[in-house]
Write a protein that holds these residues in place. Sequence first.
Motif, PDB file in Angstrom:
ATOM      1  N   PRO A   1      23.413   7.343  -6.245  1.00  0.00           N
ATOM      2  CA  PRO A   1      22.616   8.308  -7.003  1.00  0.00           C
ATOM      3  C   PRO A   1      22.725   9.716  -6.431  1.00  0.00           C
ATOM      4  O   PRO A   1      22.815  10.693  -7.186  1.00  0.00           O
ATOM      5  CB  PRO A   1      21.191   7.754  -6.870  1.00  0.00           C
ATOM      6  N   ASP A   2      22.754   9.801  -5.116  1.00  0.00           N
ATOM      7  CA  ASP A   2      22.877  11.127  -4.510  1.00  0.00           C
ATOM      8  C   ASP A   2      24.227  11.757  -4.810  1.00  0.00           C
ATOM      9  O   ASP A   2      24.376  12.969  -4.795  1.00  0.00           O
ATOM     10  CB  ASP A   2      22.709  11.040  -2.981  1.00  0.00           C
ATOM     11  N   ALA A   3      25.218  10.876  -5.023  1.00  0.00           N
ATOM     12  CA  ALA A   3      26.563  11.388  -5.250  1.00  0.00           C
ATOM     13  C   ALA A   3      26.633  12.220  -6.512  1.00  0.00           C
ATOM     14  O   ALA A   3      27.623  12.879  -6.772  1.00  0.00           O
ATOM     15  CB  ALA A   3      27.549  10.226  -5.326  1.00  0.00           C
ATOM     16  N   MET A   4      25.571  12.184  -7.314  1.00  0.00           N
ATOM     17  CA  MET A   4      25.584  12.964  -8.549  1.00  0.00           C
ATOM     18  C   MET A   4      25.548  14.457  -8.282  1.00  0.00           C
ATOM     19  O   MET A   4      25.575  15.271  -9.195  1.00  0.00           O
ATOM     20  CB  MET A   4      24.393  12.555  -9.427  1.00  0.00           C
TER      21      MET A   4
ATOM     22  N   THR B   1      15.381  -1.004 -12.662  1.00  0.00           N
ATOM     23  CA  THR B   1      13.979  -0.579 -12.625  1.00  0.00           C
ATOM     24  C   THR B   1      13.885   0.892 -12.261  1.00  0.00           C
ATOM     25  O   THR B   1      13.108   1.644 -12.855  1.00  0.00           O
ATOM     26  CB  THR B   1      13.166  -1.377 -11.596  1.00  0.00           C
ATOM     27  N   ILE B   2      14.677   1.283 -11.298  1.00  0.00           N
ATOM     28  CA  ILE B   2      14.601   2.691 -10.889  1.00  0.00           C
ATOM     29  C   ILE B   2      15.075   3.577 -12.028  1.00  0.00           C
ATOM     30  O   ILE B   2      14.514   4.649 -12.280  1.00  0.00           O
ATOM     31  CB  ILE B   2      15.433   2.925  -9.614  1.00  0.00           C
ATOM     32  N   GLY B   3      16.106   3.103 -12.716  1.00  0.00           N
ATOM     33  CA  GLY B   3      16.664   3.899 -13.809  1.00  0.00           C
ATOM     34  C   GLY B   3      15.646   4.230 -14.888  1.00  0.00           C
ATOM     35  O   GLY B   3      15.747   5.266 -15.532  1.00  0.00           O
ATOM     36  N   THR B   4      14.655   3.385 -15.027  1.00  0.00           N
ATOM     37  CA  THR B   4      13.698   3.614 -16.101  1.00  0.00           C
ATOM     38  C   THR B   4      12.831   4.835 -15.870  1.00  0.00           C
ATOM     39  O   THR B   4      12.242   5.358 -16.805  1.00  0.00           O
ATOM     40  CB  THR B   4      12.760   2.407 -16.252  1.00  0.00           C
ATOM     41  N   ALA B   5      12.711   5.261 -14.652  1.00  0.00           N
ATOM     42  CA  ALA B   5      11.749   6.321 -14.368  1.00  0.00           C
ATOM     43  C   ALA B   5      12.401   7.645 -14.006  1.00  0.00           C
ATOM     44  O   ALA B   5      11.715   8.584 -13.648  1.00  0.00           O
ATOM     45  CB  ALA B   5      10.815   5.883 -13.245  1.00  0.00           C
TER      46      ALA B   5
ATOM     47  N   ASP C   1      16.425  12.896 -14.354  1.00  0.00           N
ATOM     48  CA  ASP C   1      17.707  13.571 -14.270  1.00  0.00           C
ATOM     49  C   ASP C   1      18.715  12.728 -15.037  1.00  0.00           C
ATOM     50  O   ASP C   1      18.888  11.541 -14.752  1.00  0.00           O
ATOM     51  CB  ASP C   1      18.105  13.698 -12.801  1.00  0.00           C
ATOM     52  N   ILE C   2      19.372  13.349 -15.964  1.00  0.00           N
ATOM     53  CA  ILE C   2      20.247  12.583 -16.853  1.00  0.00           C
ATOM     54  C   ILE C   2      21.345  11.856 -16.071  1.00  0.00           C
ATOM     55  O   ILE C   2      21.679  10.697 -16.340  1.00  0.00           O
ATOM     56  CB  ILE C   2      20.839  13.511 -17.949  1.00  0.00           C
ATOM     57  N   LYS C   3      21.879  12.548 -15.059  1.00  0.00           N
ATOM     58  CA  LYS C   3      22.957  11.914 -14.302  1.00  0.00           C
ATOM     59  C   LYS C   3      22.435  10.815 -13.386  1.00  0.00           C
ATOM     60  O   LYS C   3      23.130   9.849 -13.099  1.00  0.00           O
ATOM     61  CB  LYS C   3      23.713  12.970 -13.486  1.00  0.00           C
ATOM     62  N   ARG C   4      21.237  11.011 -12.921  1.00  0.00           N
ATOM     63  CA  ARG C   4      20.668   9.983 -12.051  1.00  0.00           C
ATOM     64  C   ARG C   4      20.444   8.680 -12.809  1.00  0.00           C
ATOM     65  O   ARG C   4      20.660   7.592 -12.285  1.00  0.00           O
ATOM     66  CB  ARG C   4      19.369  10.459 -11.429  1.00  0.00           C
TER      67      ARG C   4
END
Lengths: 100, 667, 525, 170, 487
Positions: free
Chosen positions: B248-251, B304-308, B311-314
């Motif tokens: 995710p940070d790599a975004m 689950t994390i993606g749901t919240a 940031d579009i890329k995250r």
Amino acid sequence: MDNLTNYLLVSAVLFSIGTIGVLTRKNAIVMFMCIELMLNAVNLTFVALSRHLGNLDGQIFVFFIMTVAAAEAAVGLALFIAFFNNRESIDVDDANLMKW
Amino acid sequence: MFDNVWLIPLFPLIGFLINGLLGKKIKNETVIGSIGAFAVLCSFIVSVMTFLKLIGLPAEERVINVKIFTWITAGHFNADVAFLIDPLSCLMLLVVTGIGFLIHVYSIGYMHGEEGFYRFFAYLNLFVFSMLLLVTGNNLLLMFVGWEGVGLCSYLLIGYYFHKKSAGDAGKKAFVMNRVGDFGFLLGTFTLFWYMGQTNNIWTIQFTELAKNANLLPTGGVVTVITLCFFLGATGKSAQIPLYTWLPDAMEGPTPVSALIHAATMVTAGVYMIGRMSYLFIRSPETMTVVALVGGCTALFAATIGTAQNDIKRVLAYSTVSQLGYMFLAMGVGAFTAGIFHLMTHAFFKACLFLGSGAVIHSMHGALHHVHSHDDAQDMRNMGGLRKHMPLTFLTFLIATIAIAGIPGFSGFFSKDEILWQAFSNPLHGDLNIVLWGMGACAALLTAFYMFRLVFMTFFGTCRIKEGAEKHLHESPMVIVIPLLVLALLSILGGYLGLPKLIGDLFGGVPNYLDQYLEPVFANANQYMLAHVHPEQHSHTLEWGMMAASVVIALIGISIAALLYLINPELPKKFTTAFPALHRAVYNKWYIDELYDFMIVNPCKALGRFLWKGFDVLVVDGVVNGVASTVMAFGGVIRYMQSGLIYNYAWSMALGVVAIVAYYVFK
Amino acid sequence: MSNILSVMTFLPILGVLLLLFIPKESKGTLRGVAMLTTIATFAVSLPILTGFQTNADFQFVENVPWIAAGPFAMRYNIGIDGISLWLVMLTTFIMPIAVLSTWTAVEEKVKEYMICLLLLETGMLGAFISLDLFLFYIFWEVMLIPMYFMIGIWGGKNRIYAALKFFIYTMVGSMLMLVALIYLYFLGTKAGITDFSLLHFFDLKIDPATQTWLFLAFAFAFAIKVPMFPLHTWLPDAHTEAPTAGSVILAAILLKMGTYGYVRFAMPLFPEATHRFTPLIATLAVIGIIYAALVAMVQEDVKKLVAYSSVAHLGFVMLGVFSLNEQGVTGGMLQMLNHGISTGALFLIVGFIYERRHTRLITDFGGLSKQMPIFATIFMIVTLSSIGLPGTNGFVGEFLILIGSFESSLRWYAVIASSGVIFAAVYMLWMFQRVMFGELDNPKNQVLADLNLREIAIMVPLVVLIFVMGVYPNPFIEKMTPSVMKVIAKARIEPVATAKVVVPVVAQPEVAPVQPAAEQPVTAH
Amino acid sequence: MDISSIFFAIVTIVAVVSALLVVTCKNPINSALSLVLTFFCLATYYAMLDAPFMAAVQIIVYAGAIMVLIVFTIMLLNIRVDANKKHVHQVALGTVTGIVTLLLSVLFLTRGKVAMLAGPVTSDVINQIGHTELIGAVMFTDFLLPFEVTSILLLAAMVGAVILAKKKLS
Amino acid sequence: MEINVAQLFQTINLATIMPEIILSVVGMALLLVNVFVPSKSKGYLAWLSLAGLVAAGYTAACGWGQNVDGFSGSVVLDNFAIFFKLIFVIAAGLAVLISDQYMEREGCNQGELYPMVLFTTVGMMLMASGTDMMTIFLGLELMSISLYVLAGFNRANVKSNESGLKYFLLGAFSTGFLLYGMALVYGATGYTRIAKIAAVASQMGQPDILLLIGALLILTGFAFKIAIVPFHMWTPDVYEGAPTPVTALMSAGPKAAAFAAFLRMFLVAFPSMKADWSDLLWILAVLTMTVGNITALRQDNIKRMLAYSSIAHAGYALVGFAAANTTGTSGILFYMLSYAFMNIGAFAIVVLVAKQGETNGNVQDFAGLGHKRPALAAIMTLFLFSLAGIPPTAGFIGKFYLFSGAVEAGYIWLAVIGVLNSAASAYYYLRVMVYMYMKPAEEEFGWVSLTAPVSLALLVSFLGTLIPGVVPSYLLQLAQAAVKVIS
């Protein structure tokens, strides 16, 4: 034999007294005299041994020791005088410029 | 016959060298971009030719080693620079060069005007080169070269905007986490090499040799250790639990990078590696379980994390992690083909998604720039209603989203369904199947939910961008749109390469091409599996039922998303206020980064500081300097014996005499 | 030219004599002469490389009587084999770079500086080519002197402490070695050995107890030089204070003396003791790897960080060398060269920014990439080489070391050491990030000039070597292989028959029968 | 106990007491005079040991020459009584050391064996030939070199004394 | 008792003491010449005495390999003696060369210095040659008395007075012990000739306590001259106070002479008691090295520092003596020779750097010498490295042989302690270099005038330190040949 041992013991006593003198006195001349005392003790040993052994090497040695003592006395006393000239003292406590 | 395979990695390397060394002088962006893209195109063409040649061969002859030169020889260790051409590597070649080419083209438009344009293309080419080495290397070491090489490029590209601290941090984090994985990879290599050599006197790290002799390996035991080590490597590269946090940070990197490296190619290297060594993994049921569980957990957890995330890329990043989890789940249940299949389809739709999001960001950025706003161009809360402004982008994005959500007819459905079915039906893990399937299914639900949440928030509803900026939103140039279209097309069609037998039969016995094609690669593993586990016969009804279930699940997810973000946008807020702790935890990624900082990073630093100040300076140097100063102190004391007084000196002499004489008198 | 080794070794002395006659004001001439001398030395060393036959014998041997008095006979006995060949080449290669690196950095006492450099070169070359134990010792000690002055005169703020520490630390070790050397000689004389020639002592049978002591003495001296944990504390000080060229030479060559000493002397001379102390040394090596990495991580001074990284790297070398198989020792030898090149280059890099900013604190930098792109590129490459990225030289050595030690009895050590790979990435990249990345917010940094032509010329050969050795290391390996095998054969004790035989010894695949896979029973149902 | 033993004892007592006085007298002159007395005692011993020449030389060289020199120096430097600085430690340590020396000497002298040489020089020979002649014969044959060296020694001492005791350099 | 004069003259064999005769004659001649030489030109006397020394050295060297004795066995001119005589000649020669400049600066340029130096050399030579306790004793006294005078030579200087006084009193005190020891040896054996003592001692089997104690007391007497702990206390004070050229001579000559006599007596007369005395020497060596080095660490006055270092060096030499084998003893010979070169060389530099009244004699005053006078500093550096025992210098080779001797004799721990001491000693030698090279001059150097004699002295000591360090073979072989006659 007993005779020799006595002489040797006497010389040992004198030698030790001389040593004590060197170790306890502060006057350079007195120290020197004590050293002379030690040398004399050695001389006595030499002569006694020479007598016992029946050769004269020891006595010759004593002869040279005396010569050396004389030479040392000359040089030593000259040194004392030189020291005294500068420091007005012949106390070895005053020979303390150099230490540590 | 395959003598020109070396050209495949060579072209990007040349591109890298030209752009890297001369790019600064060239200055012209078009030239630089063209060189970069052309290099990859050439590779793609050679790859296609190679592919065609390969499928022209009988299935059993489709493994070719092409040696270029001897790299390292020391004792019985030998590593060549040599390429392995087999169906798997060929497939990867096509994916890498194909998608790579599209992304290069896209980048020409996307990176327009960026400082260090040449640098970007140089890195990108270097990345393609490394990735090609990774997939074609015929031994573990060469694979490792690519393995680390892609890690490096990922590092360089994430840190492309090096003046941003967050970018630098993210790059470093990616590299270090990858290194943790590499540590596992190395250990695996060592153990395998040593064990093979010691027990069978076969000293090799070459894949084909290993495959040939895999039968000599026992089940479990050492193989478990080896495979777990390799799997650690895979978790690093493919962002699985516990080493997923870097992705995710790599975004922080430019969007094409996210698309190419952090979605389509590099992160799948772990999956590829397991596929490459399927004959090893299958021999350790324990490892397989671990792989499957880790995959399943990651799929669910990341979802689950993606749901919240806002940031579009995250969101896409967590989705990638989650999808990679699926692939591992597939590998873990022994469905190697399914895993690779999903790898491929995922490459298509996720690249498409990322590039689409890039287009959105690009557009947003331009618009915000016009009004001198410092709002975040990537925050979905600032978007909305973009459908009108960027119709083509919207279209492609929607297609890809449908694909990833698993709506029948699109590629994602086939691959994901295959995985879920395998997870459910494969007997490898016995009763664990239900759990694995359950995780996959939940993840699928969440995937559908957050993907459509993304679409709804971005493209539907009212435009929430700053006033006056809306009119500056516009469709992207063709150089960006065309790759999107191609990828969207692939996202639809890609699935038909691997039709399940069930569906294929419906259409008159259309075979599962992919399965047939990859069969030789996984033959060893499959044979082993057949020999060791007894597959239960499942009825077609059950299979149809499961398929339907997954469709239903996807639809539910979409519905919820529609409900929350399209129909009643106030609901999510209520929801978050109702469960603030939960939301905060999910929003903050379950505090995993903080946990790592607390558990590993900070203790390491503290330990380092302690060792430096406490041990190095205090103890070691303390001893050294202590000895020195003790000696010096002694000197300081002893010198005071030198009182300068003659009678003291004489006494010392007399004492010496007395001591010596006394010793000998009393001896 | 049969005495080419002597010519090479003493050519720098000729340069020194020349320098003596040049007035100290004409700095340009002084630098030029020194530069030419080192280049000439490099040129002279090239025929050695090309003329070297790939076998285990000592070549270009010169052997003439030197001292003969009393029980001793020392000979001027020099020669090289595959082990010393590359180290000699490394030395002659690094020296011109070192001279060039100080072109502008040293403005004071140029003459003395150049003299020190050249003397150092002779000392180092001499130590590498000595085949007479006594001669080796002489050169070994001689090296100390110029290095001492280089640190002490041209060093940083704390230079005197560092110089003294360096000198006395090393001297303590080498003095004990001297005693061991003498003892060894007298052991030899009892067995009929008549001079100090190393080759004679290889065949000497020494009882294990004696070996232990002798080995300890040698190992101690070498361990200080390497430096191994916990004898490493002189190194960060010395490196931090030394001028750039000093650090470069120290890292690139001087530290190799220690590891070279193990390979050339300690291990083949005392095989039983080597066997006995392998766990200890491996433990220290591994501790060194991890420890130095952790400490490097929190350093605030770039040079100190690189210095600690040296400790870690040499830990790898030690581990490889003591794994006592071909992969390990070859890897160790390669890693010595790699470390010479990459760490040398790192010190040069630190020197470049130090020359510009007169600070080495990491916090004083940041964002330099923007201002100095060429520098950034080179720095990046060198950093990657240092953390052992595949494709660069650092990887090949490290990999061979690890695989070698993994194969040997040092398996678990190798596992722990492998984690050093992670740490290396952490501290190097963190440092790189803090120096090169981020905002260019310090006004002093905003005016920095990128590398000039001279500096690029210094770095290019190193960068090229980084890749050449990473991509095509085989020529390097091939030349050293026979000698490495010989060392292993001498240093290795075959496991006793009753002991658990774990690893087949240097199995040769083409000879050993390979069981065909097909004949293996396939576990099928 | 025969007469010679008694005589020996008396001389010994005098010698030891005078030696002690040398060490203990505060005034250097008194020390010097006591030392002269010791020298005489020693001369007596020499005479008792059949070494009359040595006795004579003892008197002449020591009591005559050296002591005169010492006394002369004392007078010249006008040295007063020891400045009574406290140095109890030193006196104690020195005395103890001296006594230990004596005890050790007694130990090894009584335990040691003197060589049984029985050389040619007995008291008969001495009486017959004469002590001086005997000494002379040995000194100028076997020990000629030491004898010659003493000349240089005395020369050096003389020159040295002259240099050192000269007046201050201007 | 009849004396056969013809026979007597045969036994005398003047050739055996020809070097001594030459030096004595030159010394006496110089005493006379001195009267006619104006005080500004005393330098001529230096050259004359140098000529005398060279002649004496040459004469001595001519006797190499002949090993003749004279004066009915009370003196011998063998290789051992000749080697030492050459050391004395070198030490005295170098001291003479650096004297003129010093004496002139210090304002005590009296011509008697040179004869005194020659007489002290004669004394040393007799010690090396003497094969009778009397000869050795008289040599020792001749040497000592001349040195007492030399130490106090600068009679206007209080420190010089004090130095002479201390040296004299303590020297005479130690003579007492030496003589007592000689008396005991005489008593135990009946002879003063070393050869005869050896004959008697070797027949004793278990050595008699008198002989043993006698030997030990003799040892203490020599130990005083060599400055072995705990008989070393005079050294720093006397070295510091004496005129620097005299200190230079004192540090090299008498030490070597005492070693010569010491070696000859113990190796020839008392080898039967080797087990007893070599253990003692072991301990003394350790004490001497350690105390010397450790104390030297904290000295600022460079003369005093060198004095302590000379104690330490005596300790190193004792290591070779404790070993008492050819390697060790020849090491002593070699070391004494190298020590003469390197130490007197170092003192020569001290003479040059110091200012009138022996100021500027601290280590700190050497700051900046490396820039202002690079050549001088370089030479000093060589001397210091040699003193520290770092190759390629004579000091290293010497130490190598000394420690080798110990190792050969099985005294490995002694060698280890020795080398550790050597490493510790590096600190204070390096400290001088630190000041010379690494610190800026605090005040301007005065014009260090480099006169011809001093330059010659520096050149000779430079070469004498460097060449035996690089090609020591020849000298080592000479030393081996020299010790062969006494072992």
